[in-house]
Design a protein around this motif. Sequence first.
Motif: not given
Length: 315
Positions: A100-116
């Motif tokens: 569920a968390a992986a699906d959420l991350l795939s949905e909300i992370v955009t190329p403008d983000d930096v992921l920690g």
Amino acid sequence: MDTLGPAQLVLTASIARRYYVDGRSKVEIADEFRLSRFKVARLLDQARSSGLVRIEISHPGAIDLDLSARLQEALGLRRAIVVDTPEVDEPALRTQLGKAAADLLSEIVTPDDVLGLAWARAVTAMTEQLTSLAPVPVVQLTGALTRPDVEANSVELVRHTARLSGGPAYLFYAPLVVPDAATARALRQQPEVAEAISHFDSVSKAVVGLGSWEAGQSTLYDAMDEKACEQLQRRGVVADISGVFVDADGVAVQSRVTDRVIAINAEQMDKIDEVIAIPYGLAKVAAVRAAVRSGLVNAIVTHAPLAKALLNATD
């Protein structure tokens, strides 16, 4: 409401079918049945109020939409995803929450983000379930916790996620907790560690671990010496957010013990726009509430029993 006669019942049902099933507009329906738009609107209202038409919001997946919405509102969260699962086996539960968390991350992370990413078993489960991710930099937020019962560490999960994303990885080889503050200071000054830490302020979305500060409920608690654990308990610590310690009121606790941790600090975490935690287990009710009160965590992915316990605790 008067009982509808057979003719009126059939007419109302036909109009409701055209509108709710066939997707026809009220104007189109009015023309077909030679009625006014206002009459069509009244009949549609009557269909709902009489129970002829019932509207349900459902999803074929494992997410409890109603419970998710209630939890999000009750805790004032940016997002809440509640997985409806009967699983009590922790590895299986982590896999479901990780998906569920992986699906959420795939949905909300955009190329403008930096992921920690901070290390936690649930975060590792999430990265293992990731199948797609926008091309973003991935930043390691915590040192590595190397223990016999820990199969993956923060370096590996950051490298794996960056490889999937295609973005750069900012990682470092250092323990999550060291024997003293002097050693921690020296390690933070090492080039690769300093390089990763310099990217903390640019992180816009993060996934972190969330533990209850007691034995068996926090991998960091289990990794620390007994004296350090007791010292933090005396300071009122109830939750460990990937090395950031907070009390029941959500206030970050600083001490000689926290100076030994090589990880993102409370001030740096507070600057991140969205911080997602993946808590599970009824023992974490107080920890989740403290983390949310702190404002450091503003999104959670969890399971129905913990979500219901959190709602009961806020009543």
